[in-house]
Design a protein around this motif. Sequence first.
Motif, short mmCIF file in Angstrom:
data_model
loop_
_atom_site.label_atom_id
_atom_site.label_comp_id
_atom_site.label_asym_id
_atom_site.label_seq_id
_atom_site.Cartn_x
_atom_site.Cartn_y
_atom_site.Cartn_z
N LEU A 155 0.80 -1.21 0.00
CA LEU A 155 0.00 0.00 0.00
C LEU A 155 0.83 1.27 0.00
CD1 LEU A 155 0.17 0.87 3.31
CD2 LEU A 155 -1.23 -1.18 3.39
N GLN A 156 0.17 2.36 -0.32
CA GLN A 156 0.73 3.69 -0.16
C GLN A 156 0.46 4.09 1.29
OE1 GLN A 156 2.17 5.23 -2.94
NE2 GLN A 156 1.75 3.26 -3.86
N PRO A 157 1.38 4.84 1.91
CA PRO A 157 1.13 5.25 3.30
C PRO A 157 -0.19 6.02 3.42
CG PRO A 157 3.39 5.71 2.66
CD PRO A 157 2.66 5.30 1.41
N PHE A 158 -0.99 5.69 4.43
CA PHE A 158 -2.27 6.36 4.66
C PHE A 158 -2.06 7.79 5.13
CE2 PHE A 158 -3.39 1.85 5.51
CZ PHE A 158 -4.29 1.69 4.48
N ASP A 159 -1.08 7.98 6.00
CA ASP A 159 -0.79 9.29 6.58
C ASP A 159 0.61 9.69 6.12
OD1 ASP A 159 -0.11 11.46 8.15
OD2 ASP A 159 -0.66 10.52 10.05
N PRO A 160 0.73 10.54 5.08
CA PRO A 160 2.04 10.87 4.52
C PRO A 160 3.02 11.46 5.54
CG PRO A 160 0.27 11.82 3.20
CD PRO A 160 -0.35 11.20 4.40
N MET A 161 2.51 12.08 6.60
CA MET A 161 3.38 12.69 7.60
C MET A 161 3.82 11.69 8.68
SD MET A 161 3.53 15.57 6.24
CE MET A 161 4.48 16.44 7.45
N ALA A 162 3.22 10.51 8.71
CA ALA A 162 3.50 9.54 9.77
C ALA A 162 4.95 9.07 9.74
CB ALA A 162 2.55 8.35 9.68
N VAL A 163 5.50 8.84 8.56
CA VAL A 163 6.87 8.32 8.48
C VAL A 163 7.85 9.31 9.11
CG1 VAL A 163 8.72 7.60 6.93
CG2 VAL A 163 6.38 6.87 6.49
N ALA A 164 7.74 10.58 8.73
CA ALA A 164 8.62 11.60 9.31
C ALA A 164 8.36 11.74 10.81
CB ALA A 164 8.44 12.93 8.60
N GLY A 165 7.09 11.71 11.19
CA GLY A 165 6.74 11.87 12.60
C GLY A 165 7.24 10.74 13.47
N ILE A 166 7.16 9.50 12.97
CA ILE A 166 7.59 8.34 13.76
C ILE A 166 9.11 8.19 13.75
CG2 ILE A 166 7.52 5.81 13.86
CD1 ILE A 166 4.60 6.04 12.81
N THR A 167 9.75 8.37 12.59
CA THR A 167 11.19 8.14 12.49
C THR A 167 12.03 9.32 12.97
OG1 THR A 167 11.36 9.01 10.23
CG2 THR A 167 10.89 6.63 10.49
N GLY A 168 11.44 10.52 12.98
CA GLY A 168 12.20 11.71 13.35
C GLY A 168 13.08 12.22 12.22
N VAL A 169 12.89 11.70 11.00
CA VAL A 169 13.66 12.15 9.84
C VAL A 169 12.80 13.20 9.12
CG1 VAL A 169 14.74 11.51 7.65
CG2 VAL A 169 14.85 9.94 9.61
N GLU A 170 13.21 14.45 9.21
CA GLU A 170 12.44 15.53 8.62
C GLU A 170 12.26 15.32 7.11
OE1 GLU A 170 12.66 20.38 8.12
OE2 GLU A 170 13.80 19.40 9.72
N GLY A 171 11.03 15.44 6.67
CA GLY A 171 10.72 15.31 5.25
C GLY A 171 10.67 13.88 4.72
N ALA A 172 10.82 12.90 5.60
CA ALA A 172 10.81 11.50 5.15
C ALA A 172 9.41 11.15 4.65
CB ALA A 172 11.22 10.57 6.28
N ARG A 173 9.39 10.54 3.45
CA ARG A 173 8.12 10.08 2.86
C ARG A 173 8.36 8.73 2.22
NH1 ARG A 173 6.44 14.37 -1.24
NH2 ARG A 173 5.17 12.61 -1.86
N ALA A 174 7.52 7.77 2.56
CA ALA A 174 7.62 6.44 1.96
C ALA A 174 6.85 6.45 0.63
CB ALA A 174 7.05 5.38 2.88
N ARG A 175 7.43 5.82 -0.39
CA ARG A 175 6.76 5.66 -1.67
C ARG A 175 5.71 4.56 -1.56
NH1 ARG A 175 6.51 2.55 -6.00
NH2 ARG A 175 8.13 1.11 -5.40
N GLU A 176 6.12 3.43 -0.99
CA GLU A 176 5.23 2.28 -0.87
C GLU A 176 5.71 1.40 0.28
OE1 GLU A 176 3.18 -1.11 -3.76
OE2 GLU A 176 4.89 0.03 -4.49
N VAL A 177 4.78 0.66 0.86
CA VAL A 177 5.07 -0.23 1.98
C VAL A 177 4.46 -1.59 1.65
CG1 VAL A 177 4.77 -0.62 4.46
CG2 VAL A 177 4.91 1.72 3.58
#
Length: 148
Positions: free
Chosen positions: A35-57
């Motif tokens: 899937l595509q991430p449901f919450d585009p901001m979740a990856v950056a919020g959880i990992t602490g990597v500013e601007g991090a966005r997953a393409r697909e999981v």
Amino acid sequence: MSRVRLEHVGLTVSNLDQMVAFFTELLGFSIKARLQPFDPMAVAGITGVEGARAREVAYLTRGELTFELLEYREPPAQRSSLRPCDPGYMHWLVEVDDLTATATRAAQYGFVAVSTPYRIMLGPNAGKHGTYLRHPDGFSLEVIGSAV
């Protein structure tokens, strides 16, 4: 202490299609979800990597074990140079009947043997052979079995 349950092991990959094929075709995992991430901001919020966005999981399961494979869109990737002896390095192990055949098939997915299969002399795996298969993304798969 509250209840603890292992949900999944996460692995960042550069080519999600290749690694999904590796897990399903060689290791016998099933695709639970892709899937595509449901919450585009979740990856950056959880990992602490500013601007991090997953393409697909992708979530892959075999028995009770689940791997979460993530391919990132942002930021640009940096290759890991950790060695197996460095703190923070991770690997996983599979036991196989034919180590040589498994290493040959794993090479189709980018894995390279880092050593000649070593014959284990003592302990619960005595008489078997073992080696690490390293992927260009920086992680290793330890393989133990007969060196046929």
